[in-house]
Design an enzyme around this catalytic site. Structure first.
Site, PDB file in Angstrom:
ATOM      1  N   ASP A 196       0.864  -1.178   0.000  1.00  0.00           N
ATOM      2  CA  ASP A 196       0.000   0.000   0.000  1.00  0.00           C
ATOM      3  C   ASP A 196       0.903   1.231   0.000  1.00  0.00           C
ATOM      4  OD1 ASP A 196      -1.734   2.096   0.588  1.00  0.00           O
ATOM      5  OD2 ASP A 196      -2.970   0.893   1.943  1.00  0.00           O
ATOM      6  N   HIS A 197       0.881   1.973  -1.102  1.00  0.00           N
ATOM      7  CA  HIS A 197       1.812   3.087  -1.246  1.00  0.00           C
ATOM      8  C   HIS A 197       1.468   4.260  -0.328  1.00  0.00           C
ATOM      9  CE1 HIS A 197       5.194   4.918  -2.920  1.00  0.00           C
ATOM     10  NE2 HIS A 197       4.788   5.211  -4.138  1.00  0.00           N
ATOM     11  N   ARG A 198       0.286   4.245   0.284  1.00  0.00           N
ATOM     12  CA  ARG A 198      -0.042   5.282   1.262  1.00  0.00           C
ATOM     13  C   ARG A 198       0.765   5.105   2.540  1.00  0.00           C
ATOM     14  NH1 ARG A 198      -6.339   4.221   1.801  1.00  0.00           N
ATOM     15  NH2 ARG A 198      -5.441   2.118   1.940  1.00  0.00           N
ATOM     16  N   ILE A 217       3.698   2.629   2.702  1.00  0.00           N
ATOM     17  CA  ILE A 217       5.060   2.172   2.414  1.00  0.00           C
ATOM     18  C   ILE A 217       5.548   2.832   1.132  1.00  0.00           C
ATOM     19  CG2 ILE A 217       6.470   0.150   1.869  1.00  0.00           C
ATOM     20  CD1 ILE A 217       4.288  -1.494   3.398  1.00  0.00           C
TER      21      ILE A 217
END
Length: 472
Positions: free
Chosen positions: A444-446, A448
């Site tokens: 999850d780029h939010r 990591i």
């Protein structure tokens, strides 16, 4: 005549005193095995209580508003022969029956029906009449594809605080009727939407002069989203023989979860590889020793992957976390439970190994084997599939070089593993044959960023290259 048997609430994990929000059957109904009897709703989940066997419902022991725990009696069911098939298999002929083309009407279209409770068929037929606007006995020719208006999709409508509050049965009912639940006001506790709310919405839409139930959704989406064409409707039988096969219950449930996770989580996948030459030699050696002594369990590469992942989660606590629904707070977990994807005839499920950091590889291998067997036999309970912190999807026994696994919300990362292969690796003087294992880490780029993900996979490769690092 067989004596009525008690249908009870099965193992529902750590939940207790869960309120009943729906009773899905009535006295006299014939049910099949695994068919939903009631719907329970806790603060965290909505789940159906299935029938453990098929038969005729003789008595309902609960009502909406009751609070139930594991073992509570839901209904009395009189077994009725071989009716214990799954719901998906109960009516193959009906499921496979293709809809008949509309026949020309001999008289003007009838007005929309107005009984207090419409059946699904009546609502669907009324929608069809109203939407088509036909007032004569001659059917209108279909419009060309280019005239189909696009449906606007607004990403904000799938955010957690915008998702409508409704049970799986109501969601399915609404989908069958083409109703957008975002447009329906819920009348039950905490604004939950009921079947009656959906029916009332459809009646209002039909009485409003020709708008279909789904029309307000397109209008409400506004012009700021992506313009998507409606899902194509194709009569495949025109091109050759076909067969309709309903999805299994697991596929339906997991499909909805996967669609939500893919739409709401900004996925990025980091690819890497680990040199497992020495680890594979150790695994083979240990298995040979266990076979000779007729003790121990067969070690799999998955067991080593689970153990190594726990070590990495300790080093990188952001991966052992969950983001709240508002996307504002991160819960860092102090325990290490790892799920693994298990392939079953009904679809993929994810059993969870608990407290991996406190277990040895032999214990992990034994537990994964037991849970995988329970999964194949369809005997996994909710407690076997909850509480995970991180998931592993291993396709190494099948093939492939890389893939993009979908994060299993509310987790923030998932590790995909493909088939290992012998490849030449330069050691500074010559190429050496080494066994490399492809790694695919979706996150999850939010939560990591790319640099952290790259460090995670690089360190995981080091641990798999030398499992002694787990002791550090």
């Amino acid at each position: 005549m067989a004596q009525a048997q008690e249908a009870r609430v099965p193992d529902i994990g750590d939940y207790s005193d869960v309120p009943v929000i729906e009773v899905l059957v009535s006295v006299g109904d014939t049910v099949v095995k695994d068919q939903g009897l009631i719907t329970l709703e806790s603060d965290k989940a909505t789940l159906e209580v299935p029938a453990a066997f098929g038969g005729v419902v003789k008595e309902i022991k609960v009502k909406v508003g009751d609070s139930l725990s594991e073992g509570a009696v839901v209904a009395l069911i009189e077994p009725a022969g071989e009716v214990a098939a799954s719901p998906a298999e109960a009516k193959p002929a009906e499921a496979a029956k293709a809809p008949e083309p509309a026949k020309p009407a001999a008289a003007p279209a009838e007005p929309a029906p107005t009984p207090d409770k419409l059946t699904q068929r009546e609502i669907a037929l009324s929608q069809s009449r109203t939407a088509s606007g036909a007032t004569s006995g001659q059917a209108e020719p279909p419009s060309p594809p280019t005239s189909t208006p696009p449906v606007t999709f607004d990403a904000s409508r799938v955010m957690p605080d915008k998702v409508p509050h409704a049970s799986p049965v109501v969601r399915l009912f609404a989908r069958e009727l083409g109703v957008d639940l975002l447009q329906v006001a819920g009348s039950a506790r905490k604004g939950r939407i009921t079947k009656e709310d959906v029916q009332a919405f459809v009646k209002k839409a039909l009485a409003g002069g020709g708008a279909t139930a789904a029309a307000p959704a397109a209008a409400a989406a506004g012009g700021n989203g992506l313009s998507l064409l409606p899902w194509p409707k194709v009569d495949f039988s025109k091109f050759g023989p076909t067969e309709v096969k309903p999805l299994s219950r697991i596929q339906k449930i997991s499909g909805a979860n996967l669609a939500r996770n893919w739409a709401m989580i900004p996925h990025v996948t980091q690819f890497d590889s680990a040199d497992i030459t020495d680890l594979e030699d150790l695994r083979v050696l240990l298995n040979k020793e266990a076979e000779k002594s007729k003790s121990g369990v067969k070690l799999t590469m998955l067991a080593f992957l689970i153990k190594a992942s726990a070590a990495l989660l300790k080093k990188y606590p952001t991966f052992n976390a969950s983001l709240d629904a508002a996307g504002e707070n991160l819960t860092l977990k102090q325990y290490f439970n790892i799920g693994f994807a298990a392939d079953t005839p009904s679809g993929l499920v994810v059993p969870v190994i608990r407290d991996v950091d406190k277990k040895g590889v032999n214990d992990i291998a034994a537990e994964t084997g037991e849970l995988a067997k329970k999964a194949r036999d369809g005997k996994l309970g909710p407690a076997d599939m909850t509480g995970g912190c991180f998931s592993i999807s291993s396709l190494g026994g099948i093939g492939g070089t890389a893939f993009t696994p979908i994060v299993n919300a509310p987790e923030v990362a998932i590790l995909g593993v493909s088939k290992s292969s012998i490849q030449p690796v330069w050691d500074g003087k010559a190429f050496q044959p080494r066994l490399l294992l492809p790694l695919s880490l979706s996150y999850d780029h939010r939560v990591i960023d790319g640099a952290l993900a790259a460090r995670f996979t690089a360190d995981l490769a080091k641990v798999l290259g030398d499992m002694r690092r787990v002791l550090l």
